[in-house]
Design a protein around this motif. Structure first.
Motif, PDB file in Angstrom:
ATOM      1  N   UNK A  31       0.837  -1.206   0.000  1.00  0.00           N
ATOM      2  CA  UNK A  31       0.000   0.000   0.000  1.00  0.00           C
ATOM      3  C   UNK A  31       0.871   1.255   0.000  1.00  0.00           C
ATOM      4  N   UNK A  32       1.897   1.268   0.841  1.00  0.00           N
ATOM      5  CA  UNK A  32       2.798   2.431   0.909  1.00  0.00           C
ATOM      6  C   UNK A  32       3.535   2.596  -0.420  1.00  0.00           C
ATOM      7  N   UNK A  33       3.983   1.487  -0.980  1.00  0.00           N
ATOM      8  CA  UNK A  33       4.719   1.531  -2.238  1.00  0.00           C
ATOM      9  C   UNK A  33       3.848   2.049  -3.376  1.00  0.00           C
ATOM     10  N   UNK A  34       2.565   1.672  -3.379  1.00  0.00           N
ATOM     11  CA  UNK A  34       1.673   2.129  -4.442  1.00  0.00           C
ATOM     12  C   UNK A  34       1.454   3.635  -4.372  1.00  0.00           C
ATOM     13  N   UNK A  35       1.388   4.178  -3.156  1.00  0.00           N
ATOM     14  CA  UNK A  35       1.244   5.628  -3.001  1.00  0.00           C
ATOM     15  C   UNK A  35       2.517   6.318  -3.477  1.00  0.00           C
ATOM     16  N   UNK A  36       3.667   5.781  -3.074  1.00  0.00           N
ATOM     17  CA  UNK A  36       4.949   6.363  -3.514  1.00  0.00           C
ATOM     18  C   UNK A  36       5.064   6.363  -5.034  1.00  0.00           C
ATOM     19  N   UNK A  37       4.613   5.276  -5.660  1.00  0.00           N
ATOM     20  CA  UNK A  37       4.680   5.183  -7.118  1.00  0.00           C
ATOM     21  C   UNK A  37       3.776   6.237  -7.761  1.00  0.00           C
ATOM     22  N   UNK A  38       2.587   6.452  -7.181  1.00  0.00           N
ATOM     23  CA  UNK A  38       1.664   7.459  -7.709  1.00  0.00           C
ATOM     24  C   UNK A  38       2.249   8.861  -7.537  1.00  0.00           C
ATOM     25  N   UNK A  39       2.937   9.095  -6.419  1.00  0.00           N
ATOM     26  CA  UNK A  39       3.565  10.400  -6.189  1.00  0.00           C
ATOM     27  C   UNK A  39       4.675  10.632  -7.208  1.00  0.00           C
ATOM     28  N   UNK A  40       5.479   9.588  -7.453  1.00  0.00           N
ATOM     29  CA  UNK A  40       6.574   9.710  -8.420  1.00  0.00           C
ATOM     30  C   UNK A  40       6.056   9.947  -9.837  1.00  0.00           C
ATOM     31  N   UNK A  41       4.865   9.420 -10.132  1.00  0.00           N
ATOM     32  CA  UNK A  41       4.279   9.612 -11.463  1.00  0.00           C
ATOM     33  C   UNK A  41       3.894  11.074 -11.684  1.00  0.00           C
ATOM     34  N   UNK A  42       3.640  11.820 -10.591  1.00  0.00           N
ATOM     35  CA  UNK A  42       3.392  13.245 -10.712  1.00  0.00           C
ATOM     36  C   UNK A  42       1.931  13.655 -10.797  1.00  0.00           C
ATOM     37  N   UNK A  43       1.011  12.718 -10.746  1.00  0.00           N
ATOM     38  CA  UNK A  43      -0.415  13.047 -10.810  1.00  0.00           C
ATOM     39  C   UNK A  43      -0.960  13.158  -9.395  1.00  0.00           C
ATOM     40  N   UNK A  44      -1.210  14.388  -8.962  1.00  0.00           N
ATOM     41  CA  UNK A  44      -1.628  14.621  -7.576  1.00  0.00           C
ATOM     42  C   UNK A  44      -2.992  14.007  -7.283  1.00  0.00           C
ATOM     43  N   UNK A  45      -3.929  14.100  -8.204  1.00  0.00           N
ATOM     44  CA  UNK A  45      -5.278  13.551  -7.979  1.00  0.00           C
ATOM     45  C   UNK A  45      -5.225  12.038  -7.831  1.00  0.00           C
ATOM     46  N   UNK A  47      -2.610  10.275  -6.941  1.00  0.00           N
ATOM     47  CA  UNK A  47      -1.876   9.980  -5.702  1.00  0.00           C
ATOM     48  C   UNK A  47      -2.791  10.119  -4.489  1.00  0.00           C
ATOM     49  N   UNK A  48      -3.635  11.137  -4.502  1.00  0.00           N
ATOM     50  CA  UNK A  48      -4.574  11.347  -3.390  1.00  0.00           C
ATOM     51  C   UNK A  48      -5.582  10.209  -3.304  1.00  0.00           C
ATOM     52  N   UNK A  49      -6.041   9.729  -4.457  1.00  0.00           N
ATOM     53  CA  UNK A  49      -7.003   8.627  -4.466  1.00  0.00           C
ATOM     54  C   UNK A  49      -6.370   7.341  -3.940  1.00  0.00           C
TER      55      UNK A  49
END
Length: 90
Positions: A31-45, A47-49
């Motif tokens: 779960x933590x890794x998936x959030x980090x990956x979304x943050x690295x992708x640069x899409x804030x929306x 990442x928030x989801x």
């Protein structure tokens, strides 16, 4: 080696409990890794989801005392701060 019937049973139970706890810890890390990956992708929306879903997983694992509640809070705070800082960087 366990000498009594009770000790043998507790040893068997410990093996099963360890497998269960290991799978829960793995879910936490994923779960933590998936959030980090979304943050690295640069899409804030996005990442928030993903973070919103991960919060439930983190809290549930802390409620089961697999990790300490303060560690869960620390994970959530750092991920939240990383998501909030995306707006400043963008």
């Amino acid at each position: 080696m366990a000498n009594t019937a009770q000790a043998r049973k507790r040893a068997r139970q410990a093996v099963q409990q360890n497998l269960h706890n290991s799978s829960l810890r793995s879910r936490l890390r994923t779960a933590v890794k998936s959030v980090r990956k979304a943050i690295d992708a640069g899409d804030k929306a996005a990442a928030a989801a993903v973070f919103k879903d991960a919060q439930g997983t983190i809290d549930s694992i802390a409620d089961k005392k697999i990790i300490h509640k303060n560690k869960a809070a620390r994970h959530k705070a750092r991920l939240s701060a990383a998501i909030k800082s995306m707006a400043a960087a963008a």
